[in-house]
Design a protein around this motif. Structure first.
Motif, PDB file in Angstrom:
ATOM      1  N   ARG A 196      11.904   8.579  -0.511  1.00  0.00           N
ATOM      2  CA  ARG A 196      12.545   7.897  -1.548  1.00  0.00           C
ATOM      3  C   ARG A 196      13.872   7.984  -1.453  1.00  0.00           C
ATOM      4  O   ARG A 196      14.575   8.924  -1.667  1.00  0.00           O
ATOM      5  CB  ARG A 196      11.742   8.630  -2.430  1.00  0.00           C
ATOM      6  N   ASN A 202       3.201  15.964   1.973  1.00  0.00           N
ATOM      7  CA  ASN A 202       2.180  17.117   1.352  1.00  0.00           C
ATOM      8  C   ASN A 202       1.200  17.722   3.010  1.00  0.00           C
ATOM      9  O   ASN A 202       1.065  16.718   3.689  1.00  0.00           O
ATOM     10  CB  ASN A 202       1.222  17.084   0.849  1.00  0.00           C
ATOM     11  N   ARG A 259       6.374   1.853  -3.019  1.00  0.00           N
ATOM     12  CA  ARG A 259       5.946   1.580  -4.960  1.00  0.00           C
ATOM     13  C   ARG A 259       8.083   1.536  -5.366  1.00  0.00           C
ATOM     14  O   ARG A 259       8.597   2.597  -5.054  1.00  0.00           O
ATOM     15  CB  ARG A 259       5.606   2.198  -5.232  1.00  0.00           C
ATOM     16  N   ASP A 264      15.630  11.300  -0.525  1.00  0.00           N
ATOM     17  CA  ASP A 264      14.469  12.700  -0.585  1.00  0.00           C
ATOM     18  C   ASP A 264      13.417  12.127   0.746  1.00  0.00           C
ATOM     19  O   ASP A 264      13.017  11.367   0.970  1.00  0.00           O
ATOM     20  CB  ASP A 264      13.197  12.629  -2.077  1.00  0.00           C
ATOM     21  N   ARG A 322       5.854   5.982   2.252  1.00  0.00           N
ATOM     22  CA  ARG A 322       5.125   6.946   2.091  1.00  0.00           C
ATOM     23  C   ARG A 322       4.383   6.242   3.422  1.00  0.00           C
ATOM     24  O   ARG A 322       3.254   5.624   2.803  1.00  0.00           O
ATOM     25  CB  ARG A 322       3.694   7.275   0.455  1.00  0.00           C
ATOM     26  N   PHE A 323       4.832   6.795   4.179  1.00  0.00           N
ATOM     27  CA  PHE A 323       4.431   6.312   5.807  1.00  0.00           C
ATOM     28  C   PHE A 323       2.566   7.413   5.947  1.00  0.00           C
ATOM     29  O   PHE A 323       2.656   6.684   6.444  1.00  0.00           O
ATOM     30  CB  PHE A 323       4.957   7.419   6.819  1.00  0.00           C
ATOM     31  N   LYS A 324       3.047   8.632   5.741  1.00  0.00           N
ATOM     32  CA  LYS A 324       1.569   9.195   5.711  1.00  0.00           C
ATOM     33  C   LYS A 324       2.022  10.236   4.519  1.00  0.00           C
ATOM     34  O   LYS A 324       3.089  10.113   3.991  1.00  0.00           O
ATOM     35  CB  LYS A 324       1.828   9.962   7.486  1.00  0.00           C
ATOM     36  N   SER A 325       0.660  10.882   4.177  1.00  0.00           N
ATOM     37  CA  SER A 325       0.555  11.485   3.730  1.00  0.00           C
ATOM     38  C   SER A 325       0.890  12.914   3.238  1.00  0.00           C
ATOM     39  O   SER A 325       2.425  13.616   2.321  1.00  0.00           O
ATOM     40  CB  SER A 325      -1.290  12.377   3.377  1.00  0.00           C
ATOM     41  N   ASP A 346       1.105  -1.335   0.212  1.00  0.00           N
ATOM     42  CA  ASP A 346       0.252  -0.394   0.506  1.00  0.00           C
ATOM     43  C   ASP A 346       0.723   1.301   0.251  1.00  0.00           C
ATOM     44  O   ASP A 346       0.428   2.220  -0.480  1.00  0.00           O
ATOM     45  CB  ASP A 346      -0.740   0.058   0.972  1.00  0.00           C
ATOM     46  N   LYS A 347       2.096   1.326   0.535  1.00  0.00           N
ATOM     47  CA  LYS A 347       2.488   2.188   1.009  1.00  0.00           C
ATOM     48  C   LYS A 347       4.448   2.129   0.252  1.00  0.00           C
ATOM     49  O   LYS A 347       4.606   2.800   0.314  1.00  0.00           O
ATOM     50  CB  LYS A 347       3.244   2.245   2.205  1.00  0.00           C
ATOM     51  N   ASP A 383      10.109   4.263  -3.244  1.00  0.00           N
ATOM     52  CA  ASP A 383       9.247   5.242  -2.100  1.00  0.00           C
ATOM     53  C   ASP A 383       8.474   4.657  -1.612  1.00  0.00           C
ATOM     54  O   ASP A 383       7.557   4.105  -1.596  1.00  0.00           O
ATOM     55  CB  ASP A 383       8.566   5.386  -3.655  1.00  0.00           C
ATOM     56  N   GLU A 437      -1.986  12.466  -3.656  1.00  0.00           N
ATOM     57  CA  GLU A 437      -1.219  13.352  -2.535  1.00  0.00           C
ATOM     58  C   GLU A 437      -1.634  12.462  -1.362  1.00  0.00           C
ATOM     59  O   GLU A 437      -0.769  12.357  -0.159  1.00  0.00           O
ATOM     60  CB  GLU A 437      -1.307  15.125  -1.850  1.00  0.00           C
ATOM     61  N   LYS A 438      -2.416  12.163  -1.074  1.00  0.00           N
ATOM     62  CA  LYS A 438      -2.822  10.701   0.158  1.00  0.00           C
ATOM     63  C   LYS A 438      -3.269   9.783  -0.203  1.00  0.00           C
ATOM     64  O   LYS A 438      -3.616   9.630  -1.418  1.00  0.00           O
ATOM     65  CB  LYS A 438      -4.361  10.985   0.583  1.00  0.00           C
ATOM     66  N   ASN A 439      -2.014   8.598   0.660  1.00  0.00           N
ATOM     67  CA  ASN A 439      -3.153   7.024   0.335  1.00  0.00           C
ATOM     68  C   ASN A 439      -3.447   6.363   1.397  1.00  0.00           C
ATOM     69  O   ASN A 439      -3.828   5.555   1.552  1.00  0.00           O
ATOM     70  CB  ASN A 439      -1.280   6.329   0.460  1.00  0.00           C
ATOM     71  N   SER A 440      -3.517   7.408   2.909  1.00  0.00           N
ATOM     72  CA  SER A 440      -4.345   6.545   3.362  1.00  0.00           C
ATOM     73  C   SER A 440      -5.620   7.543   4.639  1.00  0.00           C
ATOM     74  O   SER A 440      -5.121   9.366   3.713  1.00  0.00           O
ATOM     75  CB  SER A 440      -3.637   6.413   4.740  1.00  0.00           C
ATOM     76  N   HIS A 455      -6.477   2.721   4.283  1.00  0.00           N
ATOM     77  CA  HIS A 455      -5.212   3.095   2.963  1.00  0.00           C
ATOM     78  C   HIS A 455      -6.177   3.200   1.958  1.00  0.00           C
ATOM     79  O   HIS A 455      -7.662   2.648   2.255  1.00  0.00           O
ATOM     80  CB  HIS A 455      -4.326   1.355   2.675  1.00  0.00           C
TER      81      HIS A 455
END
Lengths: 411, 228
Positions: A116, A166, A80, A162, A108-111, A77-78, A106, B51-54, B60
Motif C-alpha cells: 500500500r 498475514n 482498493r 508498506d 493485495r497480491f496474496k494474503s 478484486d485486489k 492498496d 486477512e484473505k481475499n483469495s 477471489h
C-alpha cells in the motif's frame, strides 16, 4: 470565546447525531460502490492543579474535539483506494486545522503479500494507528506514557509505502502479521513538540524527515493471546526561527536527528469479557541543534498495563497503570544552559498515572466515558508529555488529579 | 386423541435433543465462481476477517454478513470466536485506518442467498434450513489437511417415520474421518437430534470418497427436512 462556542456546538451536534440511528453511507461512482464512514468525539477535562494537554483544565476545558470522514472503494478484486480527512482541537494544538489523515492505494497480491502506498497509517504497537478512534477504546485517554495524544503526529503516519501480509503457520501455531514500511513523516505546526519549542523562542516551520521500520505480531495458538514487537527509525530535521529575546532579530534554527529510534513490545489477552493489554515503548531522540552547537540526547521510556471488563452489553469498566520517565543529557558549547536530567524519581522527569474508567455504549454508534486520572509528576524536561510550561506559567505542582468526560459517535 | 398418545414420545424426543441444538444451525454458501467445495474453519475465519481475499486455489472471495439474528450470532461464535460488537469493532479498525472496508450486510437468509448467487467470489452464511438456489454449499474441514475430498458414493440416511410424521427435522453435524483409499473410517456426532444423528452416522459410514494422499477429517452436515 468563539472556540468555546464552536466546541459547544460540536459537542451538541455529536450528541444529537448519536441520538439518531446512524448508518454508513454508500453511493455509486463509475459503477463502483463508494463507502463513506465518519466519527466525532467531544471531551471535557477538569484538573485540580496543573493545566494538562495545553488546555486550561484547572478551570475545566472542553477544547477537546475531533472528527474525521473517509471514503473508500474497491477498484478490482485486489485493488482498493481510500482517504480520510481529520481535524481536531486540543487546547493549543490542532486548532481546527484540517489534515489528510491517510490516503491509500492498496494492492493485495496474496494474503501473505500486499503493498500500500500514499499517506499510510504507521503500524507501531497495539494502538498507534487507532489512537484517534475513541469509540474503539475503553479509555477516553489511552495511556499517555506510550500514546501521548499531544504528540500523535510523531508516530501516526508516513507518506510512503508498506509491505504487509498475514501468514498462517502450520501445525496450528497461530498466525503472523508483518508490516515493513518507509516514508516521509511530517508533523503539523500545531503539534505538541512545536508548541513545546516555543518555550525556547523557537518557531518551527517544518518538522519532518525519513521514517522507516517494521512490525511483527503473532496471534498465538492460545486463543485470545497476541504478542508483538515494533521498531521505528527516524531521521528528522526541525527547521525554523529562533528569537533570543525581545528586540533581537530572528536567526535560523535547525535540529537534525543523529539517531532517533523507537522500540515497542506489546501483548494483548482477551478472554470472554476481559481484555488485558500491556506495552513497553522506548524512544531515543538524539539531535544536533544549530546555531548553538548543542547535542541533546533524550531517552523516553514508557509502559502500561491495562484491563477492562464488560459488565453488561452496555457497560464496561477499566483501569490502567501507566509509567513514563525521561532522562536527557546535553553536550556542546551550549550544554551548560541545559543541565543533565538523569534522576527519574524527580517529578520533572516522570509521570505515573493511575486510571479508572467507565464506558457506556448508548447504542452501536454512540458511547460515553467517564475517567479519573491520579498522576504523580509532570515529566517536563527536554521532551513534553502532556504538561507544558506555557500552559502553566506559575510552575508545576507534583500531583495532578483529572476528571475526563468524553462522548463519541461513528457511522 | 391419537395426537395425545404421541405426547410422551414428543416429550422424550425433546429431552433427548442436546442443549447445543438450540443454537441456530449454519450453512456456509458461496458463489459458484468459488472453485472449492470445502474450506477449513481457519481459512473461513481469515476470509471473514479480511486477512484473505483469495483461497488457496487462487479464487477471489469476499465475505457477506447477516445483520443480526441467531444464525449470525451462531456463525460468529462458531467460526470467528467473536461477538457481534467485537466483529463490528474489528471492521471499524480496518475502515478507519484505510486497511479494509465494511463487508456487505444483509437482513435475511433470502437476501444473502440472492446476493451471493449474483456476486462473484461472495461467501456468506445462512440458516441450515434456507434454500440455496444459485449458490453452492461449502463443507467445513478441520484444516489439518488441505486435500479436498469428493464424495463418489453417497447413501441417503433413513428418515425415522415417527419423527417425520411429527415434523421433527434439522441438521445433523458429523465429524468424518476418511482414509486415503476413500472409505470412511470413523464418524462422530457433533450436533443435532440424536435419533436423526444415529441415522446419519449409519448412512455416512457407507459413503465412499475419492482417494487422497493422506487421511482427512472433515465436518459434514446432513439435513433432515420433514417437508421436502
Amino acid at each position: 470565546m468563539s472556540r468555546r462556542i464552536l466546541n459547544l456546538i460540536l459537542g451538541c451536534a455529536s450528541v444529537c447525531v448519536g441520538l439518531t440511528p446512524m448508518r454508513a453511507q454508500e453511493f455509486k461512482l463509475f459503477e463502483r460502490t463508494v463507502q463513506v464512514h465518519g466519527f466525532a468525539s467531544q471531551g471535557f477535562i477538569y484538573t485540580n492543579d496543573n493545566n494538562w494537554l495545553t488546555m486550561n483544565t484547572s478551570q475545566g476545558s472542553a477544547a477537546f474535539t475531533d472528527f474525521g470522514l473517509n471514503m473508500s472503494t474497491q477498484i478490482t478484486d485486489k485493488f482498493r483506494i481510500g482517504a480520510q480527512g481529520y481535524d481536531r482541537d486540543l487546547g493549543q494544538l490542532g486548532q481546527y486545522h484540517p489534515s489528510l489523515d491517510w490516503a491509500v492505494a492498496d494492492y493485495r497480491f496474496k494474503s501473505w503479500f500486499g503493498i500500500r502506498g500514499g499517506k499510510v497509517k504507521t503500524t507501531l504497537g497495539l494502538f498507534t494507528d487507532t489512537q484517534d478512534l475513541d469509540f474503539l477504546h475503553q479509555f477516553a485517554l489511552l495511556p499517555q506514557s506510550v500514546y501521548p495524544t499531544d504528540l500523535r503526529d510523531a508516530t501516526l503516519a508516513h507518506v510512503g509505502g508498506d509491505i504487509y501480509g498475514n501468514i498462517l503457520l502450520q501445525h496450528h501455531l497461530g498466525d503472523l502479521a508483518y508490516t515493513v514500511y518507509a516514508g516521509h513523516r511530517s508533523d503539523s505546526k500545531y503539534s505538541g513538540y512545536s508548541y513545546f519549542l516555543t518555550k525556547y523562542g523557537v518557531t518551527s516551520s517544518s518538522f519532518a524527515g525519513l521514517q522507516y521500520g517494521s512490525d511483527l505480531r503473532w496471534s498465538t495458538p492460545l486463543k485470545g493471546l497476541l504478542i508483538g514487537a515494533s521498531r521505528m527509525n527516524e531521521e528528522i530535521t526541525d527547521n525554523g526561527n529562533l528569537s533570543l529575546g525581545p528586540g533581537i532579530d530572528f536567526t535560523s534554527y535547525s535540529a537534525v536527528s543523529r539517531a532517533d529510534w523507537t522500540n515497542q513490545f506489546y501483548g494483548e489477552y482477551v478472554i470472554r469479557k476481559l481484555q488485558v493489554d500491556s506495552e513497553y515503548r522506548r524512544y531515543l531522540h538524539d539531535q544536533i541543534v544549530s546555531p548553538d552547537s548543542l547535542e541533546t540526547i533524550s531517552d523516553v521510556r514508557g509502559w502500561y498495563i491495562s484491563g477492562c471488563y464488560r459488565i453488561t452489553k452496555r457497560l464496561a469498566l477499566g483501569s490502567y497503570y501507566s509509567r513514563y520517565s525521561i532522562t536527557s543529557v546535553a553536550g556542546g558549547a551550549a550544554a551548560p544552559f541545559f543541565p543533565d536530567q538523569t534522576d527519574t524519581s524527580l517529578p520533572a522527569n516522570h509521570v505515573y498515572d493511575k486510571v479508572i474508567s467507565g464506558r457506556v455504549d448508548l447504542n452501536k454508534f454512540w458511547s460515553a466515558k467517564v475517567e479519573g486520572h491520579f498522576m504523580n509528576g509532570y515529566g517536563n524536561s527536554s521532551f513534553p508529555d502532556g504538561f507544558y510550561p506555557l500552559a502553566n506559567p506559575g510552575g508545576f505542582k507534583p500531583n495532578t488529579n483529572a476528571l475526563v468526560l468524553k462522548t463519541s459517535v461513528n457511522f | 386423541m391419537k395426537n395425545l398418545r404421541l405426547l410422551p414420545l414428543v416429550a422424550f424426543l425433546v429431552l433427548l435433543a442436546p442443549v447445543r441444538a438450540r443454537a441456530a444451525q449454519v450453512k456456509i454458501i458461496a458463489n459458484p465462481s468459488v472453485s472449492t467445495d470445502a474450506i477449513s474453519g481457519r481459512e473461513l475465519k481469515s476470509v471473514f476477517l479480511e486477512e484473505k481475499n483469495s483461497l488457496s486455489d487462487g479464487s477471489h472471495v469476499e465475505p457477506v454478513l447477516l445483520k443480526s439474528g441467531p444464525v449470525h450470532e451462531s456463525f460468529l461464535r462458531q467460526y470467528l470466536s467473536r461477538t457481534d460488537d467485537d466483529l463490528r469493532n474489528y471492521y471499524r479498525v480496518l475502515v478507519f485506518t484505510g486497511r479494509g472496508s465494511m463487508p456487505k450486510e444483509l437482513g435475511s437468509d433470502a437476501e444473502v442467498v440472492a446476493y451471493v448467487a449474483g456476486r462473484k467470489g461472495a461467501i456468506g452464511y445462512v440458516s441450515a434450513e434456507a434454500g440455496v438456489d444459485g449458490v453452492k454449499t461449502l463443507a467445513i474441514t478441520d484444516g489439518r489437511s488441505p486435500v479436498e475430498r469428493r464424495v463418489i458414493t453417497r447413501i441417503e440416511p433413513e428418515y425415522p417415520e415417527t419423527l417425520k410424521r411429527l415434523n421433527i427435522g434439522g441438521i445433523v453435524r458429523l465429524q468424518v474421518t476418511i482414509a486415503p483409499k476413500g472409505n470412511v473410517e470413523n464418524v462422530q456426532l457433533l450436533g443435532g437430534n440424536p435419533i436423526l444423528g444415529e441415522s446419519a452416522v449409519a448412512a455416512v459410514k457407507q459413503w465412499v470418497y475419492a482417494t487422497a494422499p493422506s487421511r482427512t477429517r472433515i465436518e459434514v452436515s446432513v439435513p433432515f427436512n420433514p417437508q421436502p
